[in-house]
Write a protein that holds these residues in place. Structure first.
Motif, mmCIF file in Angstrom:
data_model
loop_
_atom_site.group_PDB
_atom_site.id
_atom_site.type_symbol
_atom_site.label_atom_id
_atom_site.label_comp_id
_atom_site.label_asym_id
_atom_site.label_seq_id
_atom_site.Cartn_x
_atom_site.Cartn_y
_atom_site.Cartn_z
ATOM 1 N N PHE A 46 0.842 -1.191 0.000
ATOM 2 C CA PHE A 46 0.000 0.000 0.000
ATOM 3 C C PHE A 46 0.877 1.241 0.000
ATOM 4 N N ASP A 47 0.514 2.234 -0.835
ATOM 5 C CA ASP A 47 1.224 3.515 -0.908
ATOM 6 C C ASP A 47 0.279 4.640 -0.534
ATOM 7 N N TYR A 48 0.851 5.658 0.165
ATOM 8 C CA TYR A 48 0.090 6.877 0.412
ATOM 9 C C TYR A 48 -0.078 7.653 -0.890
ATOM 10 N N ARG A 49 -1.275 8.152 -1.116
ATOM 11 C CA ARG A 49 -1.528 9.047 -2.249
ATOM 12 C C ARG A 49 -2.589 10.054 -1.829
ATOM 13 N N GLY A 50 -2.758 11.094 -2.597
ATOM 14 C CA GLY A 50 -3.792 12.069 -2.325
ATOM 15 C C GLY A 50 -3.219 13.398 -1.890
ATOM 16 N N LEU A 213 -8.311 3.310 -1.562
ATOM 17 C CA LEU A 213 -9.040 3.140 -0.300
ATOM 18 C C LEU A 213 -8.867 4.407 0.544
ATOM 19 N N PHE A 214 -9.976 5.001 1.000
ATOM 20 C CA PHE A 214 -9.971 6.239 1.798
ATOM 21 C C PHE A 214 -10.387 5.895 3.235
ATOM 22 N N PRO A 215 -9.433 5.590 4.116
ATOM 23 C CA PRO A 215 -9.817 5.118 5.454
ATOM 24 C C PRO A 215 -9.905 6.203 6.536
ATOM 25 N N TYR A 216 -9.535 7.462 6.250
ATOM 26 C CA TYR A 216 -9.424 8.466 7.299
ATOM 27 C C TYR A 216 -10.441 9.579 7.118
ATOM 28 N N GLU A 217 -11.179 9.828 8.171
ATOM 29 C CA GLU A 217 -12.116 10.938 8.144
ATOM 30 C C GLU A 217 -11.396 12.264 8.351
ATOM 31 N N GLU A 218 -10.296 12.234 9.120
ATOM 32 C CA GLU A 218 -9.582 13.480 9.400
ATOM 33 C C GLU A 218 -8.895 14.019 8.147
ATOM 34 N N GLN A 219 -8.452 13.149 7.286
ATOM 35 C CA GLN A 219 -7.819 13.577 6.033
ATOM 36 C C GLN A 219 -8.557 12.902 4.876
ATOM 37 N N PRO A 220 -9.714 13.437 4.500
ATOM 38 C CA PRO A 220 -10.561 12.752 3.503
ATOM 39 C C PRO A 220 -9.939 12.666 2.112
ATOM 40 N N THR A 222 -6.821 11.784 1.592
ATOM 41 C CA THR A 222 -5.733 10.815 1.643
ATOM 42 C C THR A 222 -6.281 9.428 1.328
ATOM 43 N N PHE A 223 -5.595 8.706 0.456
ATOM 44 C CA PHE A 223 -6.017 7.338 0.145
ATOM 45 C C PHE A 223 -4.798 6.445 0.007
ATOM 46 N N PHE A 224 -5.058 5.149 0.037
ATOM 47 C CA PHE A 224 -4.011 4.152 -0.141
ATOM 48 C C PHE A 224 -4.232 3.437 -1.468
#
Length: 448
Positions: A46-50, A213-220, A222-224
């Motif tokens: 998994f990579d950070y993107r967004g 995949l967007f798992p964080y509400e605090e940083q909407p 940000t996706f993996f």
């Protein structure tokens, strides 16, 4: 030690092959089926993107950090997991088998490794993958009861990730899901148990395109990003609605009645039996055809282009392109192109023939003897040929059916040293350029 019986081994192998290939045809038509087996997902990276966005902060002294959205987030490995499948398809007699497939895979994590090589807890982390594929399989031996197959499909995969973990301190992640395009390849072997049921052993290799995949509400924002890749082995059962096609019913065979041959009767002795003899009273020894009657007389010979004799009328019957007729008696005044009365009478016969055969075309050729100079003889022959053509035109013959030409003294047919030879050389010829048969052939299709 007792040696094995080779004949028994051959019989056993023959029975097995007969059961597999069989005389029975394979199941065809629409079918439904279910399958179950094991799925092994390849380790996912998994990579950070967004885009990093600051959200609400808790009432703490230390603020929660923003994610670095351009780097690795973690590597996941998965345990072997169960797989369930439902299919609907149609089997064609030529081996093609279009099919719709719906599958569900539930992977539990085995290890989680973060970019700093620390290990996370895999408790409660689960990846659910639902796929829907439109497949096209091809059975290699569609008429056998045992038939291997190969093929592939294209469709959509929906992934749901619970409790995603990273080594960045943040609020608990929410459930993340995404749908992406996917494809698969596979194969296997199927065996027709009965006229409605088949079983199979199947293999599938599945891969998706980019999954976000967007798992964080605090940083909407940000996706993996990742790719899903898995292999599966299944046991399947198919139910064919119509089963095997019924073989055509054998037509009843009528008993054959044996009748003793009867010698044919030939009353008149001409060699033709009475049942086909149309002339039963033919004299003995006479020549007859297959009907027992005298053969018809042969057809008369086809007419040929004939040179008219003394007192005979000119006839164009049987004349074709290239034939020539000398118009004996078509004479002129000495050194002139004026037709005599007798010449016009002969030309009237020519007019009648040309009118009776409108398809015939002619060339009128004039010739002289050797008396006089070559130049004067040439001109005299041309004028005489033209005079004949002018008379025919005056009697109603179309000018486009005729041409005239003079040849002077250059084409003698007799010796100019005698009076008889000179008389033969002074002549007018009709040369056929298009005959009766030529006109008929022009309207017929060309011979191969």
């Amino acid at each position: 030690m007792k040696r094995p019986n080779n004949r028994s081994s051959v019989i056993a192998v023959g029975l097995v092959l007969g059961t597999l290939s069989g005389p029975l045809m394979a199941n065809v038509g629409p079918y439904v089926g279910v399958a179950g087996g094991l799925n092994l997902a390849r380790g996912q990276h998994f990579d950070y993107r967004g885009q990093s966005t600051r959200g609400p902060q808790p009432p703490l002294v230390v603020e929660r950090p923003l994610f670095d959205n351009d780097g690795p987030a973690g590597d996941y490995t998965f345990k072997r997991s169960p797989l369930g499948q439902l299919v609907i398809g149609t089997q064609f007699a030529n081996g093609l088998r279009p099919e719709f497939e719906l599958s569900l895979r539930r992977e539990r994590t085995q290890t989680i490794t973060f970019p700093d090589q620390t290990v996370g807890s895999n408790a409660g982390v689960q990846l659910s993958t639902t796929t829907g594929f439109g497949n096209l399989w091809y059975d290699l031996f569609p008429q056998w009861r045992l038939h291997p197959y190969v093929g592939g499909g294209f469709g959509v995969a929906r992934q749901i990730l619970n409790n995603f973990q990273t080594n960045v301190e943040t609020a608990p992640p929410r459930k993340a899901d995404d749908a992406s395009l996917a494809y698969q390849f596979g194969g296997g072997v199927r065996f027709d148990l009965t006229s409605h049921f088949s079983i199979g052993l199947d293999y599938r290799w599945v891969k998706t395109f980019n999954t976000k995949l967007f798992p964080y509400e605090e940083q909407p924002q940000t996706f993996f990003r990742s790719h899903y890749n898995a292999q599966s082995v299944l046991f399947s059962v198919q139910y064919f609605i119509f089963g095997k096609p019924k073989p055509p019913a054998a037509e009843p065979v009528a008993p054959v009645e044996v009748v003793a041959p009867v010698a044919p009767v030939d009353t008149d002795g001409d060699g033709v039996p009475d049942d086909v003899d149309q002339c039963p009273d033919s004299p003995a020894g006479s020549v007859v055809d297959a009907t027992g009657c005298p053969p018809p007389p042969p057809p008369p010979p086809a007419p040929t282009c004939k040179q008219p004799g003394p007192g005979e009328k000119v006839s164009l019957a049987g004349c074709g392109a290239g034939d020539s007729i000398v118009l004996r008696g078509v004479n002129f005044a000495t050194n002139k192109a004026v037709l005599t009365v007798n010449a016009k009478t002969i030309l009237d016969d020519v007019v009648a023939e040309l009118k009776a055969h409108p398809e015939v075309e002619i060339a009128i050729n004039g010739h002289t003897d050797s008396d006089g100079s070559d130049a004067s003889n040439q001109k005299l022959s041309e004028r005489r040929a033209a005079s004949v053509m002018a008379y025919l035109v005056s009697q109603g013959i179309a000018a486009n059916r005729m041409v005239s030409a003079g040849f002077g003294e250059g084409s003698p047919v007799a010796d100019n040293a005698t009076a008889e030879g000179k008389e033969l050389n002074r002549r007018v010829e009709l040369k056929i350029t298009k005959g009766i048969d030529d006109a008929a052939a022009a309207g017929a299709p060309a011979a191969p």
